[in-house]
Design a protein around this motif. Structure first.
Motif, PDB file in Angstrom:
ATOM      1  N   SER A   9      15.400   1.158   7.402  1.00 19.58           N
ATOM      2  CA  SER A   9      15.266  -0.234   6.982  1.00 19.58           C
ATOM      3  C   SER A   9      14.469  -0.319   5.683  1.00 19.58           C
ATOM      4  CB  SER A   9      14.585  -1.050   8.075  1.00 19.58           C
ATOM      5  OG  SER A   9      13.308  -0.515   8.360  1.00 19.58           O
ATOM      6  N   GLN A  10      14.611  -1.458   5.011  1.00 17.54           N
ATOM      7  CA  GLN A  10      13.858  -1.697   3.780  1.00 17.54           C
ATOM      8  C   GLN A  10      12.365  -1.636   4.068  1.00 17.54           C
ATOM      9  OE1 GLN A  10      14.895  -5.427   2.011  1.00 17.54           O
ATOM     10  NE2 GLN A  10      16.924  -4.741   1.397  1.00 17.54           N
ATOM     11  N   ASP A  53      18.460  -3.323   8.625  1.00 14.39           N
ATOM     12  CA  ASP A  53      17.764  -4.554   8.240  1.00 14.39           C
ATOM     13  C   ASP A  53      18.165  -5.690   9.171  1.00 14.39           C
ATOM     14  OD1 ASP A  53      16.379  -3.335   6.143  1.00 14.39           O
ATOM     15  OD2 ASP A  53      18.054  -3.634   4.782  1.00 14.39           O
ATOM     16  N   GLU A  54      19.415  -5.673   9.638  1.00 10.55           N
ATOM     17  CA  GLU A  54      19.879  -6.672  10.597  1.00 10.55           C
ATOM     18  C   GLU A  54      19.159  -6.527  11.938  1.00 10.55           C
ATOM     19  OE1 GLU A  54      23.979  -7.812  12.860  1.00 10.55           O
ATOM     20  OE2 GLU A  54      24.133  -7.224  10.756  1.00 10.55           O
ATOM     21  N   GLY A  70      21.956   6.205   2.380  1.00  8.35           N
ATOM     22  CA  GLY A  70      21.712   4.794   2.106  1.00  8.35           C
ATOM     23  C   GLY A  70      22.834   3.845   2.482  1.00  8.35           C
ATOM     24  N   THR A  71      24.018   4.366   2.847  1.00  5.46           N
ATOM     25  CA  THR A  71      25.154   3.480   3.094  1.00  5.46           C
ATOM     26  C   THR A  71      25.033   2.684   4.386  1.00  5.46           C
ATOM     27  OG1 THR A  71      26.400   5.272   4.124  1.00  5.46           O
ATOM     28  CG2 THR A  71      26.766   4.909   1.772  1.00  5.46           C
ATOM     29  N   LEU A  72      24.225   3.145   5.333  1.00  2.00           N
ATOM     30  CA  LEU A  72      24.078   2.425   6.603  1.00  2.00           C
ATOM     31  C   LEU A  72      22.766   1.640   6.692  1.00  2.00           C
ATOM     32  CD1 LEU A  72      25.333   5.218   9.040  1.00  2.00           C
ATOM     33  CD2 LEU A  72      26.619   3.276   8.136  1.00  2.00           C
ATOM     34  N   ASP A  73      21.959   1.681   5.650  1.00  2.00           N
ATOM     35  CA  ASP A  73      20.648   1.026   5.688  1.00  2.00           C
ATOM     36  C   ASP A  73      20.738  -0.467   5.998  1.00  2.00           C
ATOM     37  OD1 ASP A  73      19.661   3.510   5.046  1.00  2.00           O
ATOM     38  OD2 ASP A  73      18.910   2.939   3.064  1.00  2.00           O
ATOM     39  N   TRP A  74      21.756  -1.136   5.473  1.00  2.00           N
ATOM     40  CA  TRP A  74      21.884  -2.589   5.651  1.00  2.00           C
ATOM     41  C   TRP A  74      21.919  -2.982   7.121  1.00  2.00           C
ATOM     42  CZ3 TRP A  74      25.925  -4.532   8.411  1.00  2.00           C
ATOM     43  CH2 TRP A  74      26.996  -3.659   8.638  1.00  2.00           C
ATOM     44  N   MET A  75      22.548  -2.149   7.955  1.00  2.00           N
ATOM     45  CA  MET A  75      22.670  -2.533   9.360  1.00  2.00           C
ATOM     46  C   MET A  75      21.317  -2.484  10.071  1.00  2.00           C
ATOM     47  SD  MET A  75      24.565   0.547  11.427  1.00  2.00           S
ATOM     48  CE  MET A  75      25.804   0.913  10.234  1.00  2.00           C
ATOM     49  N   ALA A 120      19.762   6.544   8.474  1.00  2.00           N
ATOM     50  CA  ALA A 120      19.561   5.262   7.794  1.00  2.00           C
ATOM     51  C   ALA A 120      18.138   4.795   8.058  1.00  2.00           C
ATOM     52  CB  ALA A 120      20.567   4.222   8.301  1.00  2.00           C
TER      53      ALA A 120
END
Length: 139
Positions: A36-37, A12-13, A5-10, A34
């Motif tokens: 995306s949401q 979403d970008e 889950g630590t790379l999921d944010w990227m 990873a």
């Protein structure tokens, strides 16, 4: 390294443009790194395994483009899968990793690919999955 889950944010970008649906980062051996949401973990893991196979098949068609059949690392860059009303685009994303994005048929493919490559260039080292080394311990 597995999905934590630590790379999921990227990812979403990567979906910051209209008509994109989902994104995953996968390792060369098909492990999810990873997601995306909005993409369930089990679906993301299944797609990571499937897209790893797609990349393998794509790389193995290098001879069809004139590369030597024994080329250890053909210069594959991306694969596009087209459906009636959707696309999947897979690109190299650092050492041993691939970035995949799904989108509707209304997406600007050129802009989507460009944005994916920008993300990889900016965050490439974090996206990489170096080959695992055998530590010599029994399994």
């Amino acid at each position: 390294m597995n999905h934590d889950g630590t790379l999921d944010w990227m990812l979403d970008e990567a979906l910051g443009m209209s008509e994109t649906l989902h994104a995953i980062l996968l390792s060369r051996d098909g492990l999810l790194r990873a997601r995306s949401q909005g993409l369930a973990l089990d679906q993301a893991e299944r797609q990571a395994a499937a897209l790893c196979g797609v990349v393998s098949i794509s790389r193995n068609t290098a001879g069809f483009c004139g590369y030597a059949d024994d080329e250890p690392n053909p210069p594959w860059r991306q694969t596009l899968i087209e459906f009636d009303d959707a696309y999947v685009l897979v690109i190299a994303a650092g050492e041993g990793s691939y970035l995949a994005v799904s989108a509707t048929e209304r997406v600007d493919l050129e802009a989507c690919s460009f944005r994916m490559h920008q993300l990889v260039e900016r965050l490439g080292k974090a996206m990489g999955s170096p080959t695992r080394q055998d530590d010599g311990s029994p399994a």
